[in-house]
Design a protein around this motif. Structure first.
Motif, PDB file in Angstrom:
ATOM      1  N   ALA A  16      -6.836 -29.801  -9.831  1.00  0.00           N
ATOM      2  CA  ALA A  16      -7.401 -29.302  -8.565  1.00  0.00           C
ATOM      3  C   ALA A  16      -6.506 -29.680  -7.393  1.00  0.00           C
ATOM      4  CB  ALA A  16      -8.804 -29.868  -8.372  1.00  0.00           C
ATOM      5  N   ALA A  38      -8.722 -23.510  -3.641  1.00  0.00           N
ATOM      6  CA  ALA A  38      -7.404 -24.058  -3.291  1.00  0.00           C
ATOM      7  C   ALA A  38      -7.358 -25.581  -3.407  1.00  0.00           C
ATOM      8  CB  ALA A  38      -7.038 -23.648  -1.869  1.00  0.00           C
ATOM      9  N   HIS A 188     -11.081 -20.384   5.561  1.00  0.00           N
ATOM     10  CA  HIS A 188     -10.332 -19.358   4.819  1.00  0.00           C
ATOM     11  C   HIS A 188      -9.568 -18.464   5.789  1.00  0.00           C
ATOM     12  CE1 HIS A 188     -13.543 -19.026   1.381  1.00  0.00           C
ATOM     13  NE2 HIS A 188     -12.968 -20.199   1.433  1.00  0.00           N
TER      14      HIS A 188
HETATM   15  P1  ATP Z   1     -13.817 -22.983  -1.655  1.00  0.00           P
HETATM   16  O1  ATP Z   1     -13.216 -22.380  -0.447  1.00  0.00           O
HETATM   17  O2  ATP Z   1     -14.292 -21.961  -2.644  1.00  0.00           O
HETATM   18  O3  ATP Z   1     -14.858 -24.020  -1.346  1.00  0.00           O
HETATM   19  P2  ATP Z   1     -11.857 -25.075  -2.155  1.00  0.00           P
HETATM   20  O4  ATP Z   1     -10.522 -24.802  -1.572  1.00  0.00           O
HETATM   21  O5  ATP Z   1     -12.750 -25.993  -1.422  1.00  0.00           O
HETATM   22  O6  ATP Z   1     -12.599 -23.701  -2.457  1.00  0.00           O
HETATM   23  P3  ATP Z   1     -12.253 -26.838  -4.390  1.00  0.00           P
HETATM   24  O7  ATP Z   1     -13.741 -26.694  -4.393  1.00  0.00           O
HETATM   25  O8  ATP Z   1     -11.676 -28.085  -3.883  1.00  0.00           O
HETATM   26  O9  ATP Z   1     -11.584 -25.608  -3.627  1.00  0.00           O
HETATM   27  O10 ATP Z   1     -11.761 -26.587  -5.891  1.00  0.00           O
HETATM   28  C1  ATP Z   1     -10.408 -26.817  -6.313  1.00  0.00           C
HETATM   29  C2  ATP Z   1     -10.296 -26.569  -7.808  1.00  0.00           C
HETATM   30  O11 ATP Z   1     -11.028 -27.577  -8.499  1.00  0.00           O
HETATM   31  C3  ATP Z   1     -10.869 -25.233  -8.270  1.00  0.00           C
HETATM   32  O12 ATP Z   1     -10.044 -24.752  -9.305  1.00  0.00           O
HETATM   33  C4  ATP Z   1     -12.231 -25.609  -8.782  1.00  0.00           C
HETATM   34  O13 ATP Z   1     -12.637 -24.703  -9.790  1.00  0.00           O
HETATM   35  C5  ATP Z   1     -11.969 -26.994  -9.369  1.00  0.00           C
HETATM   36  N1  ATP Z   1     -13.172 -27.841  -9.352  1.00  0.00           N
HETATM   37  C6  ATP Z   1     -13.837 -28.262  -8.258  1.00  0.00           C
HETATM   38  N2  ATP Z   1     -14.884 -29.040  -8.608  1.00  0.00           N
HETATM   39  C7  ATP Z   1     -14.872 -29.099  -9.974  1.00  0.00           C
HETATM   40  C8  ATP Z   1     -15.682 -29.749 -10.948  1.00  0.00           C
HETATM   41  N3  ATP Z   1     -16.715 -30.502 -10.587  1.00  0.00           N
HETATM   42  N4  ATP Z   1     -15.359 -29.580 -12.243  1.00  0.00           N
HETATM   43  C9  ATP Z   1     -14.307 -28.836 -12.624  1.00  0.00           C
HETATM   44  N5  ATP Z   1     -13.488 -28.199 -11.768  1.00  0.00           N
HETATM   45  C10 ATP Z   1     -13.767 -28.322 -10.449  1.00  0.00           C
END
Ligand code: ATP
Length: 231
Positions: A16, A38, A188
């Protein structure tokens, strides 16, 4: 004020966050811009101590999150992507509940009044949170982040789901808070970080792919990276 070094978060085989590093100077508003998945929320959850990193370090105000987690938590007000609101409480009940939960020691009535004036929720103070508009709910979420007067605010997608008028109001509120706080906010949307932030980190697939002023980014983002954020 915030130092992140080599931060990595793995979920099994899924990476991640992939060794990200950045620092945020005191008093600046920094945008975290990137598409779904992201790594924005993961970064924010690690900085605020709600999630542990696989490796790397975070310090806030000179305190390392692993060595002094309670010191770091005291310095940060956090608005998660889904704010922890209780819809069957009035705003007054909720803020008093959070005041107790966070063990705030500032004079209760005066402190709550100052926060309500700042985020402009006086007119809904006695109303049930479940009956409020999304814009007011987000203001209440920001109000709970301000309890205890933390110098740092971390706001995860603070305008998501709001209508255009509410978006402008929340952006103006954040700019106002930026006079007295160090702020990281995620989004975003490039125009959002252009409207609010002095500096923007673009994150994609767990890596920081650009870092600069909003204006420099709008000119210098590569075509690949332009596609990952809504322009
Ligand atoms: P969004 O704008 O959709 O909230 P983000 O930029 O905040 O996205 P994150 O939620 O930090 O992204 O996720 C980053 C990566 O980690 C993604 O591939 C997500 O699927 C993965 N991920 C996040 N939480 C978990 C979890 N609890 N278990 C497995 N994978 C996870």
């Amino acid at each position: 004020m915030i130092e992140v070094k080599g931060l990595t978060k793995r979920y099994g085989a899924n990476i991640a966050l992939d060794h990200i590093s950045f620092s945020v100077e005191q008093g600046t508003i920094v945008g975290f811009l990137g598409p779904n998945g992201a790594g924005k929320s993961t970064t924010m959850n690690i900085i605020t101590g709600y999630l542990s990193a696989s490796s790397g370090s975070v310090s806030v105000g000179g305190h390392n999150i692993l060595e002094e987690p309670s010191e770091v938590k005291k310095l940060i007000g956090y608005l998660p992507e889904i704010p922890p609101l209780y819809t069957d409480m009035t705003v007054k009940e909720y803020l008093n509940f959070m005041y107790d939960l966070k063990k705030v020691t500032l004079p209760r009535e005066k402190h709550l009044k100052e926060i309500c004036d700042l985020v402009r929720i006086n007119e809904v103070y006695g109303r049930l949170i479940g009956n409020l508009s999304k814009g007011y709910r987000q203001r209440v979420g920001i109000a709970q982040a301000l309890l205890g007067n933390p110098p740092v605010l971390i706001l995860d997608e603070p305008t998501v789901g709001l209508d255009p008028k509410q978006i402008i109001e929340i952006r103006n509120l954040i700019k106002n808070l930026g006079r007295n706080h160090t702020i990281i906010l995620s989004s975003h949307i490039l125009p959002e970080v252009q409207a609010v932030c002095e500096r923007v980190l673009v994150i994609n697939k767990g890596r920081i792919v650009a870092d600069g002023t909003p204006d420099s980014l709008s000119h210098n983002l590569s075509s690949d990276h332009r596609l990952i954020v809504r322009i």
